[in-house]
Scaffold this active site. Structure first.
Site, PDB file in Angstrom:
ATOM      1  N   THR A  88      -9.831 -13.308   3.439  1.00 32.11           N
ATOM      2  CA  THR A  88     -10.343 -14.225   4.462  1.00 32.11           C
ATOM      3  C   THR A  88     -10.961 -13.482   5.639  1.00 32.11           C
ATOM      4  O   THR A  88     -11.877 -13.983   6.293  1.00 32.11           O
ATOM      5  CB  THR A  88      -9.220 -15.152   4.951  1.00 32.11           C
ATOM      6  OG1 THR A  88      -8.711 -15.905   3.847  1.00 32.11           O
ATOM      7  CG2 THR A  88      -9.706 -16.118   6.015  1.00 32.11           C
ATOM      8  N   ASP A 104      -2.806 -13.722   0.982  1.00 28.33           N
ATOM      9  CA  ASP A 104      -1.956 -14.348  -0.039  1.00 28.33           C
ATOM     10  C   ASP A 104      -1.054 -13.352  -0.766  1.00 28.33           C
ATOM     11  O   ASP A 104       0.109 -13.647  -1.032  1.00 28.33           O
ATOM     12  CB  ASP A 104      -2.820 -15.089  -1.059  1.00 28.33           C
ATOM     13  CG  ASP A 104      -3.399 -16.374  -0.505  1.00 28.33           C
ATOM     14  OD1 ASP A 104      -3.119 -16.706   0.672  1.00 28.33           O
ATOM     15  OD2 ASP A 104      -4.151 -17.056  -1.229  1.00 28.33           O
ATOM     16  N   SER A 116      -7.548 -12.272  -2.540  1.00 26.49           N
ATOM     17  CA  SER A 116      -6.369 -11.475  -2.906  1.00 26.49           C
ATOM     18  C   SER A 116      -5.520 -12.133  -3.990  1.00 26.49           C
ATOM     19  O   SER A 116      -4.663 -11.478  -4.585  1.00 26.49           O
ATOM     20  CB  SER A 116      -5.509 -11.169  -1.679  1.00 26.49           C
ATOM     21  OG  SER A 116      -4.815 -12.307  -1.219  1.00 26.49           O
TER      22      SER A 116
END
Length: 332
Positions: A15, A96, A62
């Site tokens: 992100t 994540d 991820s």
């Protein structure tokens, strides 16, 4: 004379490199559209804290992190840390699976120099993005004189965490990371570092795990336990495709539904697989009964299932002896 630390940023996507469809969006964005270079150019403050170089290792969500990227990242980081001109490494990553990648490097790197993971919960182009602040804090920490000998660290939302202890505990809130069993190692306020605790368990140079000769990692999978549990089917499938170890995300203190547990007992009796009991709860120890010890189950200690998987893969790269693997879980 330039006294600023020399920091290398290794980018893997996530992100923090995402561009939102509109400024109000925290979920609709495209990963990899904004480079780390652009983040660095967004404010002159970065140039005042370190001499920074960049390298892209991957550009992925991820959730798609792989063993191959882990090994590449570990090799690259280890080699960079051998350079006497490099003072620390920052790794940008999707949030994540950040905790898994950070713990992997925490166990395999062979340097006392600082390695710091960071991420963003909101993409750079969204209102209230944490991308710039987290990156600034990570660079500050990687270049700080007191950051060495602490293993791999994670910086999120002004807090410093040990890679072993940190977990993502909220899906979208900026306070998305916590260390449920230990708390934060310290804080960062306006670039100033405050440490309060040290990691107690061995890491980096003090572990037996060395990836220099590893091209692949042993296959280890996770099975979730639940009411009316039908995971025996999943266990059979994992064994069929060659899993060498299973992490059971048990209920409560690691409890496993009787149907899959009976099947696991049979596998252990045949020495067909290594089984580690963890918990889906997210914090606390997983104890074993005397019967479970005799049967060959292993406790994950207080590692959550995803981190227990990391340790078991590395353990299986060294040995299949249950006694030794139990000691690894107690120690690391």
């Amino acid at each position: 004379m330039d006294l600023k630390p020399n920091i290398v940023i290794l980018s893997t996507g996530g992100t923090i490199t995402g561009e939102a469809i509109d400024m109000l969006s925290t979920k609709d964005y495209v990963i990899g559209k904004i480079s780390i270079q652009r983040l660095l150019q967004s404010t002159p403050s970065f140039q005042s804290i370190a001499n920074i170089t960049l390298e892209e290792i991957a550009n992925i969500d991820s959730a798609d992190m792989s063993n191959a990227i882990w090994l590449n990242l570990a090799h690259k980081t280890d080699n960079l840390l051998k350079d006497s001109n490099i003072d620390g490494i920052v790794i940008t990553h999707g949030s994540d699976t950040l905790e898994e990648s950070a713990y992997f490097l925490h166990l395999v790197l062979k340097s006392h120099k600082p390695v710091v993971f960071t991420a963003a919960i909101r993409p750079f182009s969204a209102i209230g993005s944490d991308a710039i602040k987290n990156l600034y804090n990570a660079i500050s920490l990687a270049g700080h004189k007191e950051s060495s000998h602490k293993g791999v660290m994670v910086v999120m939302n002004d807090k410093i965490y040990s890679a072993r202890e940190v977990s993502k505990t909220h899906t979208l809130n900026l306070e998305a990371f916590n260390a449920p069993n230990s708390g934060a190692m310290g804080y960062i306020i306006d670039g100033e570092i405050f440490f309060h605790t040290m990691p107690l368990k061995p890491h980096t140079q003090d572990t037996p795990f060395n990836i220099q000769d590893l091209d692949i990692l042993p296959k280890v999978d996770i099975v979730y336990s639940y009411c009316n549990d039908g995971s025996k089917v999943a266990i059979e499938a994992f064994v069929k495709v060659g899993s060498e170890g299973l992490i059971i995300a048990g209920s409560g203190a690691g409890s496993i539904h009787k149907t899959p547990k009976d099947y696991l007992r049979g596998l252990l009796k045949k020495q067909a697989i290594i089984v580690v009991k963890s918990s889906r709860v997210g914090a606390g120890l997983v104890p074993l009964t005397q019967k479970e010890l005799r049967e060959g189950f292993i406790s994950a200690n207080n590692l959550n299932p995803q981190k227990a998987r990391v340790l078991l893969m590395l353990a299986l790269s060294k040995t299949k002896a249950i006694k030794t693997i139990r000691e690894y879980f107690k120690k690391y």
